[in-house]
Write an enzyme that holds these catalytic residues in place. Structure first.
Site, PDB file in Angstrom:
ATOM      1  N   SER A 152       0.739  -1.421  -0.066  1.00 56.04           N
ATOM      2  CA  SER A 152      -0.149   0.030   0.051  1.00 56.04           C
ATOM      3  C   SER A 152       0.885   1.345   0.074  1.00 56.04           C
ATOM      4  O   SER A 152       0.449   2.255  -0.219  1.00 56.04           O
ATOM      5  CB  SER A 152      -1.009  -0.053   1.230  1.00 56.04           C
ATOM      6  OG  SER A 152      -2.023  -0.729   1.033  1.00 56.04           O
ATOM      7  N   LYS A 154       0.248   3.324  -2.958  1.00 59.04           N
ATOM      8  CA  LYS A 154      -0.718   3.956  -3.116  1.00 59.04           C
ATOM      9  C   LYS A 154      -0.445   5.695  -3.201  1.00 59.04           C
ATOM     10  O   LYS A 154      -1.378   6.326  -3.815  1.00 59.04           O
ATOM     11  CB  LYS A 154      -1.884   3.684  -2.036  1.00 59.04           C
ATOM     12  CG  LYS A 154      -2.630   2.470  -2.280  1.00 59.04           C
ATOM     13  CD  LYS A 154      -3.296   2.123  -0.959  1.00 59.04           C
ATOM     14  CE  LYS A 154      -4.318   0.909  -1.226  1.00 59.04           C
ATOM     15  NZ  LYS A 154      -3.793  -0.286  -0.847  1.00 59.04           N
ATOM     16  N   TYR A 171      -4.284  -2.524 -10.253  1.00 60.64           N
ATOM     17  CA  TYR A 171      -4.173  -2.231  -8.988  1.00 60.64           C
ATOM     18  C   TYR A 171      -3.229  -3.311  -8.305  1.00 60.64           C
ATOM     19  O   TYR A 171      -2.328  -3.016  -7.443  1.00 60.64           O
ATOM     20  CB  TYR A 171      -5.415  -2.155  -8.179  1.00 60.64           C
ATOM     21  CG  TYR A 171      -5.245  -2.282  -6.816  1.00 60.64           C
ATOM     22  CD1 TYR A 171      -5.309  -1.035  -6.141  1.00 60.64           C
ATOM     23  CD2 TYR A 171      -5.698  -3.545  -6.014  1.00 60.64           C
ATOM     24  CE1 TYR A 171      -5.041  -1.091  -4.703  1.00 60.64           C
ATOM     25  CE2 TYR A 171      -5.456  -3.470  -4.947  1.00 60.64           C
ATOM     26  CZ  TYR A 171      -5.136  -2.322  -3.931  1.00 60.64           C
ATOM     27  OH  TYR A 171      -5.186  -2.352  -2.651  1.00 60.64           O
ATOM     28  N   TYR A 227      -4.968   3.817   8.031  1.00 61.31           N
ATOM     29  CA  TYR A 227      -6.211   3.268   8.059  1.00 61.31           C
ATOM     30  C   TYR A 227      -6.894   3.645   9.583  1.00 61.31           C
ATOM     31  O   TYR A 227      -6.697   4.887   9.946  1.00 61.31           O
ATOM     32  CB  TYR A 227      -6.239   1.873   7.823  1.00 61.31           C
ATOM     33  CG  TYR A 227      -5.495   1.503   6.442  1.00 61.31           C
ATOM     34  CD1 TYR A 227      -5.741   1.906   5.324  1.00 61.31           C
ATOM     35  CD2 TYR A 227      -4.047   0.964   7.075  1.00 61.31           C
ATOM     36  CE1 TYR A 227      -5.076   1.750   4.298  1.00 61.31           C
ATOM     37  CE2 TYR A 227      -3.227   0.679   5.628  1.00 61.31           C
ATOM     38  CZ  TYR A 227      -3.593   1.263   4.283  1.00 61.31           C
ATOM     39  OH  TYR A 227      -2.942   0.821   3.488  1.00 61.31           O
ATOM     40  N   VAL A 237       1.392  -3.856   3.685  1.00 61.03           N
ATOM     41  CA  VAL A 237       1.068  -5.088   4.531  1.00 61.03           C
ATOM     42  C   VAL A 237       2.429  -5.916   4.082  1.00 61.03           C
ATOM     43  O   VAL A 237       2.606  -7.068   4.924  1.00 61.03           O
ATOM     44  CB  VAL A 237      -0.140  -6.001   4.315  1.00 61.03           C
ATOM     45  CG1 VAL A 237      -1.140  -5.161   4.781  1.00 61.03           C
ATOM     46  CG2 VAL A 237      -0.154  -6.089   2.727  1.00 61.03           C
TER      47      VAL A 237
HETATM   48  O1  DON Z   1      -5.125  -4.723  -1.256  1.00 61.74           O
HETATM   49  C1  DON Z   1      -4.401  -5.288  -0.657  1.00 61.74           C
HETATM   50  O2  DON Z   1      -4.975  -5.784   0.237  1.00 61.74           O
HETATM   51  C2  DON Z   1      -2.666  -5.127  -0.579  1.00 61.74           C
HETATM   52  N1  DON Z   1      -2.372  -5.335  -1.890  1.00 61.74           N
HETATM   53  C3  DON Z   1      -2.543  -3.795  -0.007  1.00 61.74           C
HETATM   54  C4  DON Z   1      -3.040  -3.710   1.370  1.00 61.74           C
HETATM   55  C5  DON Z   1      -1.925  -3.009   2.243  1.00 61.74           C
HETATM   56  O3  DON Z   1      -0.799  -3.028   2.088  1.00 61.74           O
HETATM   57  C6  DON Z   1      -2.450  -2.214   3.344  1.00 61.74           C
HETATM   58  N2  DON Z   1      -1.730  -1.731   4.152  1.00 61.74           N
HETATM   59  N3  DON Z   1      -1.114  -1.841   5.449  1.00 61.74           N
END
Ligand code: DON
Length: 307
Positions: free
Chosen positions: A66, A69, A191, A243, A261
């Site tokens: 993320s 993003k 994405y 978040y 993540v």
């Molecule tokens: O879409 C997802 O769930 C992952 N590609 C990215 C989520 C993420 O990194 C949330 N961060 N803490």
């Protein structure tokens, strides 16, 4: 504070966090991420003045997830300008990064660009605006700091796509409200690709230094964003970067930041430095336990934050 003092603090607190902070678990909802060694720990700090400090696994690449993003949003913002706010909001969501609840209630408009729903809208915008989305995005991030070897990971992309049920639901729900222009499958493929970018802490902190330097890359003096756009992205990182743990990160660390993540965190002290940490063990909100612990100790010991 002198450079050498900052360097000493980085080294001391690295050792301290490594010994005292080993809770949490590696992300396992994306099978490929579950393979990463949980004890990895790296830090890299780049100062606008040109100094940089490294410790631990700081040159090993990991999946930034993320954190990408921020980069995809930065590119979409330069392409669409203020019109982007008709499709995405600027409020913290107070919900998990992959929550569906607000999208139904708020009729397909994501609260901010850093939750999954917001980043899926950003991917849709980039698909519509860029002639060759995959190549153009890569060229954008490579060009920020002449990091020509940055790349996607096809293995991570495929691994996430195979289990991407919540993102598929989010994209289809937003399509039903008219906030996705392209075919959902194409948007999601892009994405997942964006999330799969790999970098080391060293590359991550070098790349994000433009956000500490009013939108200008200190490395090649390129203007990436205007001063006003930079202010807004930093404000969004401060309020939405973690978040439903964004308030706590602001309270503990006091810097704009963004997590992924894969266990990475980038944080910015405007006009001074960018700092990247990587430790794959996550808390229940999907944020790196050791990374947050280190950054809280770091801004406390250096007595420097935006507040
Ligand atoms: O879409 C997802 O769930 C992952 N590609 C990215 C989520 C993420 O990194 C949330 N961060 N803490």
């Amino acid at each position: 504070m002198t450079g050498s003092t900052l360097e000493n603090i980085v080294h001391q607190l690295y050792a301290q966090s490594n010994t005292h902070c080993n809770s949490g678990s590696v992300a396992n909802y994306i099978p490929q991420l579950a393979e990463v060694a949980p004890e990895k720990f790296g830090i890299h700090l780049c100062e606008v003045s040109g100094n940089s400090y490294s410790v631990g696994d700081s040159t090993e690449k990991f999946s930034i997830q993320s954190i990408s993003k921020v980069l995809s949003f930065a590119l979409a913002y330069t392409l669409v300008g203020e019109a982007i706010w008709t499709r995405i909001g600027v409020e913290p969501s107070g919900t998990a990064f992959n929550s569906l609840i607000q999208i139904e209630i708020e009729r397909g408009i994501p609260r901010n660009p850093f939750i999954n729903a917001g980043a899926i809208v950003v991917a849709d915008i980039l698909l519509s605006k860029l002639p060759q989305p995959q190549e153009d995005f890569l060229n954008f991030i490579r060009g920020i700091n002449n990091l020509d070897h940055l790349d996607y990971s096809p293995v991570i992309t495929a691994s996430e796509k195979a289990v991407g049920y919540r993102n598929i639901a989010l994209c289809n729900l937003m399509k039903s409200f008219g906030n996705i222009d392209n075919e959902p499958e194409a948007v999601l493929d892009f994405y997942f690709l964006l999330c799969s970018i790999e970098m080391s802490c060293q590359e991550l902190s070098q790349l994000f230094l433009f956000l500490a330097n009013n939108g200008i890359s200190p490395h090649n003096h390129k203007t990436i964003l205007s001063k006003s756009q930079t202010k807004r992205i930093n404000a969004l990182m401060q309020t939405c970067g973690f978040y439903d743990e964004s308030g706590e990160f602001a309270f503990k660390v006091g810097l704009p930041g963004k997590s992924g993540v894969g266990g990475g965190i980038i944080a910015i002290l405007p006009n001074q430095y960018s700092i990247a940490t990587w430790s794959p063990r996550l808390n229940s909100k999907g944020n790196s336990v050791k990374g947050i612990h280190f950054l809280e100790a770091f801004t406390s010991a250096s007595e420097n934050s935006i507040f």
